[in-house]
Motif scaffolding. Structure first.
Motif, PDB file in Angstrom:
ATOM      1  N   LYS A  39      -4.445  -2.810  16.904  1.00 11.35           N
ATOM      2  CA  LYS A  39      -3.559  -1.696  16.566  1.00 11.35           C
ATOM      3  C   LYS A  39      -3.657  -1.309  15.096  1.00 11.35           C
ATOM      4  O   LYS A  39      -3.213  -0.228  14.705  1.00 11.35           O
ATOM      5  N   GLY A  40      -4.247  -2.198  14.289  1.00  9.78           N
ATOM      6  CA  GLY A  40      -4.396  -1.892  12.867  1.00  9.78           C
ATOM      7  C   GLY A  40      -5.676  -1.159  12.541  1.00  9.78           C
ATOM      8  O   GLY A  40      -5.869  -0.680  11.415  1.00  9.78           O
ATOM      9  N   ILE A  41      -6.579  -1.028  13.513  1.00  9.94           N
ATOM     10  CA  ILE A  41      -7.875  -0.392  13.282  1.00  9.94           C
ATOM     11  C   ILE A  41      -7.794   1.092  13.629  1.00  9.94           C
ATOM     12  O   ILE A  41      -7.147   1.475  14.602  1.00  9.94           O
ATOM     13  N   VAL A  42      -8.452   1.941  12.841  1.00 11.99           N
ATOM     14  CA  VAL A  42      -8.458   3.377  13.108  1.00 11.99           C
ATOM     15  C   VAL A  42      -9.890   3.893  13.195  1.00 11.99           C
ATOM     16  O   VAL A  42     -10.801   3.375  12.545  1.00 11.99           O
ATOM     17  N   SER A  43     -10.072   4.901  14.015  1.00  9.98           N
ATOM     18  CA  SER A  43     -11.324   5.660  14.052  1.00  9.98           C
ATOM     19  C   SER A  43     -11.194   6.808  13.059  1.00  9.98           C
ATOM     20  O   SER A  43     -10.151   7.467  12.997  1.00  9.98           O
ATOM     21  N   LYS A  81     -10.295  13.006   9.338  1.00 11.39           N
ATOM     22  CA  LYS A  81      -9.203  12.829  10.301  1.00 11.39           C
ATOM     23  C   LYS A  81      -9.211  11.394  10.809  1.00 11.39           C
ATOM     24  O   LYS A  81     -10.259  10.744  10.834  1.00 11.39           O
ATOM     25  N   ALA A  82      -8.027  10.904  11.209  1.00 13.29           N
ATOM     26  CA  ALA A  82      -7.882   9.522  11.670  1.00 13.29           C
ATOM     27  C   ALA A  82      -7.191   9.492  13.024  1.00 13.29           C
ATOM     28  O   ALA A  82      -6.331  10.329  13.325  1.00 13.29           O
ATOM     29  N   SER A  83      -7.581   8.515  13.844  1.00 12.41           N
ATOM     30  CA  SER A  83      -6.976   8.330  15.162  1.00 12.41           C
ATOM     31  C   SER A  83      -6.899   6.840  15.457  1.00 12.41           C
ATOM     32  O   SER A  83      -7.772   6.077  15.027  1.00 12.41           O
ATOM     33  N   THR A  91      -5.556  13.105  13.487  1.00 14.86           N
ATOM     34  CA  THR A  91      -4.729  13.880  12.563  1.00 14.86           C
ATOM     35  C   THR A  91      -5.377  13.854  11.188  1.00 14.86           C
ATOM     36  O   THR A  91      -6.049  12.882  10.812  1.00 14.86           O
ATOM     37  N   THR A  92      -5.182  14.902  10.402  1.00 14.13           N
ATOM     38  CA  THR A  92      -5.828  15.036   9.098  1.00 14.13           C
ATOM     39  C   THR A  92      -5.303  14.017   8.095  1.00 14.13           C
ATOM     40  O   THR A  92      -4.088  13.816   7.972  1.00 14.13           O
ATOM     41  N   VAL A  93      -6.198  13.364   7.399  1.00 16.63           N
ATOM     42  CA  VAL A  93      -5.841  12.420   6.331  1.00 16.63           C
ATOM     43  C   VAL A  93      -5.377  13.216   5.114  1.00 16.63           C
ATOM     44  O   VAL A  93      -5.994  14.230   4.744  1.00 16.63           O
ATOM     45  N   GLN A  94      -4.302  12.769   4.470  1.00 14.59           N
ATOM     46  CA  GLN A  94      -3.761  13.506   3.329  1.00 14.59           C
ATOM     47  C   GLN A  94      -4.703  13.485   2.125  1.00 14.59           C
ATOM     48  O   GLN A  94      -4.797  14.448   1.373  1.00 14.59           O
ATOM     49  N   GLY A  95      -5.408  12.385   1.927  1.00 14.95           N
ATOM     50  CA  GLY A  95      -6.313  12.254   0.788  1.00 14.95           C
ATOM     51  C   GLY A  95      -6.452  10.801   0.395  1.00 14.95           C
ATOM     52  O   GLY A  95      -5.948   9.905   1.072  1.00 14.95           O
ATOM     53  N   ARG A 112       0.138   9.235   9.998  1.00 13.22           N
ATOM     54  CA  ARG A 112       0.715   8.401  11.057  1.00 13.22           C
ATOM     55  C   ARG A 112       1.152   7.047  10.490  1.00 13.22           C
ATOM     56  O   ARG A 112       0.338   6.286   9.985  1.00 13.22           O
ATOM     57  N   ARG A 113       2.417   6.733  10.608  1.00  6.92           N
ATOM     58  CA  ARG A 113       2.956   5.466  10.124  1.00  6.92           C
ATOM     59  C   ARG A 113       2.641   4.362  11.129  1.00  6.92           C
ATOM     60  O   ARG A 113       2.770   4.550  12.332  1.00  6.92           O
ATOM     61  N   ASN A 114       2.235   3.193  10.625  1.00  4.95           N
ATOM     62  CA  ASN A 114       1.842   2.094  11.502  1.00  4.95           C
ATOM     63  C   ASN A 114       2.322   0.764  10.910  1.00  4.95           C
ATOM     64  O   ASN A 114       1.864   0.347   9.845  1.00  4.95           O
ATOM     65  N   LEU A 115       3.230   0.113  11.616  1.00  3.86           N
ATOM     66  CA  LEU A 115       3.748  -1.174  11.147  1.00  3.86           C
ATOM     67  C   LEU A 115       2.855  -2.339  11.574  1.00  3.86           C
ATOM     68  O   LEU A 115       3.074  -3.471  11.142  1.00  3.86           O
ATOM     69  N   ASN A 116       1.850  -2.062  12.395  1.00  5.60           N
ATOM     70  CA  ASN A 116       0.908  -3.107  12.816  1.00  5.60           C
ATOM     71  C   ASN A 116      -0.304  -3.154  11.888  1.00  5.60           C
ATOM     72  O   ASN A 116      -1.440  -3.202  12.332  1.00  5.60           O
ATOM     73  N   TYR A 117      -0.034  -3.108  10.576  1.00  4.31           N
ATOM     74  CA  TYR A 117      -1.137  -3.154   9.618  1.00  4.31           C
ATOM     75  C   TYR A 117      -1.592  -4.593   9.410  1.00  4.31           C
ATOM     76  O   TYR A 117      -0.888  -5.550   9.752  1.00  4.31           O
ATOM     77  N   LEU A 118      -2.787  -4.749   8.856  1.00  4.34           N
ATOM     78  CA  LEU A 118      -3.353  -6.077   8.615  1.00  4.34           C
ATOM     79  C   LEU A 118      -2.914  -6.567   7.248  1.00  4.34           C
ATOM     80  O   LEU A 118      -3.161  -5.910   6.241  1.00  4.34           O
ATOM     81  N   HIS A 119      -2.279  -7.715   7.232  1.00  5.55           N
ATOM     82  CA  HIS A 119      -1.667  -8.231   6.010  1.00  5.55           C
ATOM     83  C   HIS A 119      -2.701  -8.988   5.167  1.00  5.55           C
ATOM     84  O   HIS A 119      -3.262  -9.999   5.593  1.00  5.55           O
ATOM     85  N   LEU A 120      -2.911  -8.486   3.943  1.00  5.05           N
ATOM     86  CA  LEU A 120      -3.879  -9.125   3.045  1.00  5.05           C
ATOM     87  C   LEU A 120      -3.409 -10.488   2.588  1.00  5.05           C
ATOM     88  O   LEU A 120      -4.211 -11.398   2.359  1.00  5.05           O
ATOM     89  N   ASP A 121      -2.088 -10.671   2.444  1.00  6.97           N
ATOM     90  CA  ASP A 121      -1.571 -11.947   1.933  1.00  6.97           C
ATOM     91  C   ASP A 121      -1.604 -13.049   2.995  1.00  6.97           C
ATOM     92  O   ASP A 121      -1.302 -14.204   2.704  1.00  6.97           O
ATOM     93  N   GLU A 122      -1.983 -12.694   4.222  1.00  9.89           N
ATOM     94  CA  GLU A 122      -2.140 -13.700   5.265  1.00  9.89           C
ATOM     95  C   GLU A 122      -3.606 -13.870   5.644  1.00  9.89           C
ATOM     96  O   GLU A 122      -3.937 -14.451   6.670  1.00  9.89           O
ATOM     97  N   ALA A 123      -4.480 -13.324   4.783  1.00  7.22           N
ATOM     98  CA  ALA A 123      -5.907 -13.323   5.117  1.00  7.22           C
ATOM     99  C   ALA A 123      -6.495 -14.723   5.089  1.00  7.22           C
ATOM    100  O   ALA A 123      -5.980 -15.621   4.427  1.00  7.22           O
ATOM    101  N   ALA A 124      -7.591 -14.876   5.810  1.00  6.98           N
ATOM    102  CA  ALA A 124      -8.248 -16.173   5.912  1.00  6.98           C
ATOM    103  C   ALA A 124      -8.939 -16.547   4.621  1.00  6.98           C
ATOM    104  O   ALA A 124      -9.417 -15.695   3.878  1.00  6.98           O
ATOM    105  N   GLY A 125      -9.002 -17.833   4.352  1.00 10.92           N
ATOM    106  CA  GLY A 125      -9.788 -18.332   3.237  1.00 10.92           C
ATOM    107  C   GLY A 125     -11.208 -18.570   3.711  1.00 10.92           C
ATOM    108  O   GLY A 125     -11.744 -17.814   4.510  1.00 10.92           O
ATOM    109  N   ALA A 126     -11.850 -19.630   3.255  1.00  8.61           N
ATOM    110  CA  ALA A 126     -13.210 -19.937   3.686  1.00  8.61           C
ATOM    111  C   ALA A 126     -13.247 -20.139   5.201  1.00  8.61           C
ATOM    112  O   ALA A 126     -12.387 -20.795   5.773  1.00  8.61           O
ATOM    113  N   THR A 127     -14.244 -19.557   5.834  1.00  6.42           N
ATOM    114  CA  THR A 127     -14.342 -19.658   7.284  1.00  6.42           C
ATOM    115  C   THR A 127     -15.746 -20.078   7.696  1.00  6.42           C
ATOM    116  O   THR A 127     -16.725 -19.727   7.057  1.00  6.42           O
ATOM    117  N   ASP A 128     -15.815 -20.837   8.770  1.00  2.34           N
ATOM    118  CA  ASP A 128     -17.115 -21.209   9.328  1.00  2.34           C
ATOM    119  C   ASP A 128     -17.669 -20.099  10.206  1.00  2.34           C
ATOM    120  O   ASP A 128     -18.861 -20.012  10.445  1.00  2.34           O
TER     121      ASP A 128
END
Length: 424
Positions: A39-43, A81-83, A91-95, A112-128
């Protein structure tokens, strides 16, 4: 390794930004969900000045109304535009509200407001391993990443990987935490880590700026026009050398930039008319098939008209193409397409008729040129002339005389191999 991992070979890199961050360390017990992350990804979809569709891409929300994507994807676009991903609700992106040239990122403000955004402060550290969201037979498939020794430079450290991801999309760790954004580079793909995105969120502009303004954002230094004597257009039918006028500086400098960026390499001479002109510079001709409609795609921007009285359409002159006024509201020139006049001789009587028809007066210099060397006087005042041929008019005439089909397209492909800058 779990069976859901599959390996697809492609150059990639997982990048680290060298600055401090308040990023929290990844919690291996965090599971997240496919439904929440998708839900956080847009085309995204870009358009040129004439509202013609250019390219499709991706980005993702990092705040309720902010989407991050690759700046290189936006360069040259007039509108975006984003969907939500998987839908066609654009819908047209403001800029844009922030950008980083070195990291090739831009932060967009969307409607378009979206509360299902991806939180940077919860991002993964080193990953295999890292993966990108996609479904197959109702299972979540993961692309395994094979880690290699770290490579460092002044601003970025990265580990080469193998993978196959879509540029602009986010990638995730096994525990579903954000692992970065996918980018394409000349060397292959790379993955920029979340801490590199955070500075864009720290100081965004309060008022969004038009996407069109990103066309001028560059840290590349181009050769000064004072060091340029001319250009050599190398085609599969011979070479044509040209020079550009200092009276049309925007066109001159734009041409230097496009040539320096190798924009014209492999483009077709897509329109030729005997005793009239040859035309090239359309981006959609690079990979065009025989029956494709070509000649409509430029670099995504246009240039303001600049009519100089002493630069007119005599034989050998170069001018910028443009759409007719009924399809070109602001009557601006295409950003890359140009034509070279081969022309024909005109009589004074014909010029008299054109003066009456167009409501203009040809100067003595123009009349002499059109009646002795020829040209296309009926184009004067309607198109910006910005250069001339210095060598190779025989090649121009040979190209203008080839057999054509459809809308004046050569039957046998005539292609620009490259354009070289001739230095002083």
């Amino acid at each position: 390794m779990h069976k859901i991992f599959i390996t697809i070979l492609l150059m990639a890199g997982l990048l680290s930004c060298k600055h401090t961050s308040n990023q929290q360390s990844a919690n291996d017990t965090f599971k997240g969900s496919y439904q929440q992350n998708v839900k956080g990804i847009v085309s995204l979809r870009t358009y040129d000045h004439y509202t013609r569709r250019l390219d499709d891409g991706y980005g993702f929300y990092v705040a309720p109304r902010l989407v991050v994507t690759n700046l290189s994807y936006l360069k040259g676009a007039y509108k975006v535009k984003a969907s939500p991903m998987g839908l066609q609700d654009f819908t047209t992106v403001q800029g844009f509200v922030a950008y980083d040239l070195n990291l090739d990122m831009a932060l967009l403000k969307v409607n378009r407001r979206n509360l299902n955004y991806l939180h940077l402060d919860e991002a993964a550290g080193a990953t295999d391993s890292i993966y990108q969201l996609f479904r197959k037979n109702r299972q979540l498939y993961v692309d395994e990443e094979l880690k290699n020794p770290v490579v460092s430079n002044d601003s970025i450290a990265y580990s080469p990987y193998s993978g196959n991801f879509k540029a602009g999309k986010p990638v995730f760790a096994k525990n579903h935490r954000l692992a970065g954004i996918v980018q394409n580079t000349d060397a292959g793909q790379r993955i920029l880590e979340p801490q590199c995105i955070q500075p864009l969120l720290d100081n965004p502009s309060l008022s969004p700026t038009s996407i069109y303004e990103l066309r001028n954002k560059s840290n590349k230094v181009y050769i000064s026009h004072t060091r340029v004597k001319g250009f050599r257009i190398i085609t599969n039918m011979g070479n044509i050398e040209i020079a550009l006028s200092d009276k049309t500086p925007a066109y001159r400098d734009n041409f230097i930039k496009l040539v320096s960026d190798q924009y014209y390499d492999s483009l077709l001479v897509h329109r030729v008319i005997k005793d009239f002109l040859i035309q090239t510079g359309a981006a959609d001709t690079k990979y065009a098939k025989k029956d494709d409609v070509v000649g409509w795609q430029g670099p995504g921007y246009t240039l303001k008209m600049n009519i100089q009285p002493d630069l007119f359409h005599k034989r050998g002159m170069i001018a910028a193409s443009k759409l007719p006024k009924d399809r070109n509201k602001h009557n601006r020139s295409d950003g890359s397409q140009f034509y070279i006049i081969s022309g024909r001789l005109f009589s004074n009587a014909e010029l008299d008729d054109l003066e009456e028809e167009k409501g203009i007066t040809y100067t003595a210099k123009q009349r002499q040129a059109y009646t002795t060397i020829g040209g296309a006087p009926y184009l004067d005042g309607d198109y910006t002339v910005f250069g001339w041929v210095t060598k190779g008019m025989k090649v121009v005439d040979r190209i203008a005389a080839v057999k054509t089909y459809a809308i004046d397209r050569p039957v046998e492909e005539i292609r620009i191999e490259t354009i070289e800058i001739i230095k002083k």
